[in-house]
Design a protein around this motif. Structure first.
Motif, PDB file in Angstrom:
ATOM      1  N   ALA A 286       0.833  -1.209   0.000  1.00  0.00           N
ATOM      2  CA  ALA A 286       0.000   0.000   0.000  1.00  0.00           C
ATOM      3  C   ALA A 286       0.865   1.257   0.000  1.00  0.00           C
ATOM      4  N   LEU A 287       2.011   1.192   0.651  1.00  0.00           N
ATOM      5  CA  LEU A 287       2.887   2.361   0.725  1.00  0.00           C
ATOM      6  C   LEU A 287       3.786   2.518  -0.496  1.00  0.00           C
ATOM      7  N   THR A 288       4.057   1.427  -1.202  1.00  0.00           N
ATOM      8  CA  THR A 288       5.002   1.516  -2.320  1.00  0.00           C
ATOM      9  C   THR A 288       4.335   1.664  -3.685  1.00  0.00           C
ATOM     10  N   ILE A 289       3.057   1.388  -3.790  1.00  0.00           N
ATOM     11  CA  ILE A 289       2.367   1.569  -5.080  1.00  0.00           C
ATOM     12  C   ILE A 289       2.228   3.061  -5.341  1.00  0.00           C
ATOM     13  N   ARG A 290       2.698   3.479  -6.486  1.00  0.00           N
ATOM     14  CA  ARG A 290       2.617   4.890  -6.879  1.00  0.00           C
ATOM     15  C   ARG A 290       1.835   5.005  -8.178  1.00  0.00           C
TER      16      ARG A 290
END
Length: 104
Positions: A37-41
């Motif tokens: 969730a934090l690394t998907i851009r």
């Protein structure tokens, strides 16, 4: 006849080991989905697939956090597992909730 306190303490140690397995597995699953969730851009506002991936990762993270809390909420579990054992799960749930609200 009163129970021997040393045998009660030994049972709690075994119970902690047994309960560590589901807590550890759920926390590892939660950590993976929180990380995704934090690394998907997203590439831009049109990137619906990336936003759907963020949302799905946040939902799974929050679901596993809820499962850890539900498991810990059982009174017999709460007696042998201290609250700080679920703190990583709570923290990742908060992070996923903030991520979902700000960019999911």
């Amino acid at each position: 006849m009163t129970p021997d306190h040393s045998s009660v303490d030994d049972d709690r140690g075994c119970l902690r080991v047994v309960l560590a397995v589901p807590f550890l597995l759920l926390t590892l699953i939660e950590a993976y989905f929180c990380w995704t969730a934090l690394t998907i851009r997203p590439s831009g506002p049109w990137d619906d697939d990336a936003y759907a991936g963020i949302t799905l990762s946040c939902v799974v993270t929050l679901g596993t956090a809820a499962a850890v809390i539900a498991l810990w909420a059982v009174p017999s579990v709460r007696r042998v597992v201290p609250w700080w054992c679920i703190s990583p799960s709570l923290l990742m749930g908060i992070v996923a909730g903030v991520r979902w609200m700000n960019g999911g």
